[in-house]
Design an enzyme around this catalytic site. Structure first.
Site, PDB file in Angstrom:
ATOM      1  N   ARG A  56       0.834  -1.209   0.000  1.00 54.87           N
ATOM      2  CA  ARG A  56       0.000   0.000   0.000  1.00 54.87           C
ATOM      3  C   ARG A  56       0.867   1.257   0.000  1.00 54.87           C
ATOM      4  O   ARG A  56       0.554   2.242  -0.671  1.00 54.87           O
ATOM      5  CB  ARG A  56      -0.922   0.015   1.221  1.00 54.87           C
ATOM      6  CG  ARG A  56      -2.014  -1.035   1.201  1.00 54.87           C
ATOM      7  CD  ARG A  56      -3.054  -0.748   2.266  1.00 54.87           C
ATOM      8  NE  ARG A  56      -3.824   0.452   1.946  1.00 54.87           N
ATOM      9  CZ  ARG A  56      -4.638   1.050   2.812  1.00 54.87           C
ATOM     10  NH1 ARG A  56      -4.757   0.587   4.055  1.00 54.87           N
ATOM     11  NH2 ARG A  56      -5.320   2.123   2.455  1.00 54.87           N
ATOM     12  N   ASN A  89      -8.567   8.742   4.952  1.00 56.78           N
ATOM     13  CA  ASN A  89      -7.536   8.157   4.097  1.00 56.78           C
ATOM     14  C   ASN A  89      -6.173   8.190   4.770  1.00 56.78           C
ATOM     15  O   ASN A  89      -5.850   9.130   5.498  1.00 56.78           O
ATOM     16  CB  ASN A  89      -7.473   8.905   2.764  1.00 56.78           C
ATOM     17  CG  ASN A  89      -8.784   8.830   2.002  1.00 56.78           C
ATOM     18  OD1 ASN A  89      -9.588   7.934   2.230  1.00 56.78           O
ATOM     19  ND2 ASN A  89      -9.011   9.772   1.108  1.00 56.78           N
ATOM     20  N   VAL A  90      -5.372   7.183   4.468  1.00 58.79           N
ATOM     21  CA  VAL A  90      -4.028   7.106   5.041  1.00 58.79           C
ATOM     22  C   VAL A  90      -2.969   7.544   4.043  1.00 58.79           C
ATOM     23  O   VAL A  90      -1.775   7.509   4.347  1.00 58.79           O
ATOM     24  CB  VAL A  90      -3.724   5.684   5.569  1.00 58.79           C
ATOM     25  CG1 VAL A  90      -4.617   5.362   6.765  1.00 58.79           C
ATOM     26  CG2 VAL A  90      -3.892   4.630   4.478  1.00 58.79           C
ATOM     27  N   HIS A 106      -7.426   8.131  10.615  1.00 56.13           N
ATOM     28  CA  HIS A 106      -7.038   6.725  10.542  1.00 56.13           C
ATOM     29  C   HIS A 106      -5.532   6.541  10.377  1.00 56.13           C
ATOM     30  O   HIS A 106      -5.080   5.464   9.984  1.00 56.13           O
ATOM     31  CB  HIS A 106      -7.791   6.027   9.403  1.00 56.13           C
ATOM     32  CG  HIS A 106      -9.249   5.878   9.660  1.00 56.13           C
ATOM     33  ND1 HIS A 106     -10.175   5.601   8.687  1.00 56.13           N
ATOM     34  CD2 HIS A 106      -9.961   5.973  10.812  1.00 56.13           C
ATOM     35  CE1 HIS A 106     -11.387   5.539   9.209  1.00 56.13           C
ATOM     36  NE2 HIS A 106     -11.280   5.763  10.503  1.00 56.13           N
ATOM     37  N   CYS A 117       6.394   1.313  23.016  1.00 59.02           N
ATOM     38  CA  CYS A 117       6.556   2.581  23.736  1.00 59.02           C
ATOM     39  C   CYS A 117       5.725   3.729  23.166  1.00 59.02           C
ATOM     40  O   CYS A 117       5.677   4.804  23.757  1.00 59.02           O
ATOM     41  CB  CYS A 117       8.027   2.971  23.789  1.00 59.02           C
ATOM     42  SG  CYS A 117       8.706   3.574  22.214  1.00 59.02           S
ATOM     43  N   SER A 174     -18.484   6.306   2.197  1.00 57.51           N
ATOM     44  CA  SER A 174     -19.659   5.445   2.063  1.00 57.51           C
ATOM     45  C   SER A 174     -20.693   5.641   3.161  1.00 57.51           C
ATOM     46  O   SER A 174     -21.853   5.289   3.000  1.00 57.51           O
ATOM     47  CB  SER A 174     -19.228   3.973   2.058  1.00 57.51           C
ATOM     48  OG  SER A 174     -18.683   3.621   3.328  1.00 57.51           O
ATOM     49  N   ASN A 198     -20.457  12.703  -3.612  1.00 56.41           N
ATOM     50  CA  ASN A 198     -20.089  11.300  -3.681  1.00 56.41           C
ATOM     51  C   ASN A 198     -20.399  10.763  -5.066  1.00 56.41           C
ATOM     52  O   ASN A 198     -21.235  11.322  -5.785  1.00 56.41           O
ATOM     53  CB  ASN A 198     -20.870  10.498  -2.624  1.00 56.41           C
ATOM     54  CG  ASN A 198     -20.092   9.315  -2.098  1.00 56.41           C
ATOM     55  OD1 ASN A 198     -18.905   9.169  -2.360  1.00 56.41           O
ATOM     56  ND2 ASN A 198     -20.760   8.448  -1.353  1.00 56.41           N
ATOM     57  N   ALA A 216     -15.564  12.585  -8.249  1.00 60.38           N
ATOM     58  CA  ALA A 216     -15.011  13.599  -7.347  1.00 60.38           C
ATOM     59  C   ALA A 216     -14.269  14.689  -8.100  1.00 60.38           C
ATOM     60  O   ALA A 216     -14.333  15.862  -7.727  1.00 60.38           O
ATOM     61  CB  ALA A 216     -14.080  12.943  -6.332  1.00 60.38           C
TER      62      ALA A 216
END
Length: 232
Positions: A56, A89-90, A106, A117, A174, A198, A216
């Site tokens: 990813r 989104n990451v 996220h 730690c 969604s 959307n 979009a």
């Protein structure tokens, strides 16, 4: 000027080539979610999880921001009031498109986290289970992303922003995942005008006062133009 709070989901990055959970041929179809996106899955097979996120991360590194990302950055730059972008989104496409201060609820693919730690740092391109934490030295490193069953980041700030919003927009999401699915109700209860942008109606579409459906890269720039011109 009213504060604008924007929630974005996977749909805003889909046209940049990053797949969503629901893509028929995407990376998610090759891995059960419980194996690669839960703390339990990581405990069972950290090598599998690291390999999945390495893929990813490599995919995201090649992606370029699209017209929707750039339009939101333009809104931040040109709007007289505050524009807060919250994303599920990451990836880093909002930032690559020029956005500032994005709240990644996220987490981020480009960051690493020590399970032992809690130290965080910029992730290398490839991570492995034996990688030592640069702070404590223990081989407990994981992607700094929020998995199913974990608490999203920045929630106190997000609820505060929603409570002060005059306009709330959800883009490319969604409406299936909480707590983000409840943001529209929180903003509406605080008096905000709400709009969904959307590809197709979400499961929470009835909670929005206004809807704009389509790609979009088309609907987001049009909506930004309307906001900046006072037509929205």
């Amino acid at each position: 000027m009213d504060k604008i709070v924007i929630l974005t989901g996977a749909g805003i990055s889909a046209e940049s080539g990053l797949g969503t959970f629901r893509d028929k041929d995407g990376i998610w179809t090759r891995y059960p979610i419980e194996d690669v996106a839960t703390p339990e899955g990581f405990a069972r097979n950290p090598a599998l999880v690291q390999d999945f996120y390495n893929q990813r991360r490599a995919q995201a590194a090649k992606a370029q921001p699209n017209a929707a990302h750039r339009a939101l950055a333009r809104l931040q730059a040109d709007y007289a009031g505050e524009v807060v972008i919250v994303t599920q989104n990451v990836d880093a496409l909002h930032e690559a498109g020029g956005a500032r201060g994005v709240l990644h609820m996220h987490g981020e693919l480009a960051r690493a986290l020590c399970n032992a730690c809690g130290h965080r740092w910029d992730a290398p391109e490839v991570m492995a289970p034996a990688d030592p934490c640069p702070a404590c030295g223990r081989p407990e490193t994981r992607p700094d992303v929020v998995w199913f069953g974990e608490i999203p980041y920045h929630m106190d700030d997000i609820w505060t922003h929603l409570g002060g919003a005059g306009l709330f927009a959800a883009i490319g999401t969604s409406g299936n995942v909480y707590p983000a699915a409840a943001f529209v109700q929180e903003a509406a209860a605080a008096g905000a005008h709400t709009v969904e942008l959307n590809l197709e109606p979400s499961v929470t579409v009835s909670d929005f006062a206004e809807t704009r459906h389509g790609a979009a890269t088309e609907v987001v720039p049009d909506w930004v133009d309307a906001v900046l011109s006072g037509r929205a």
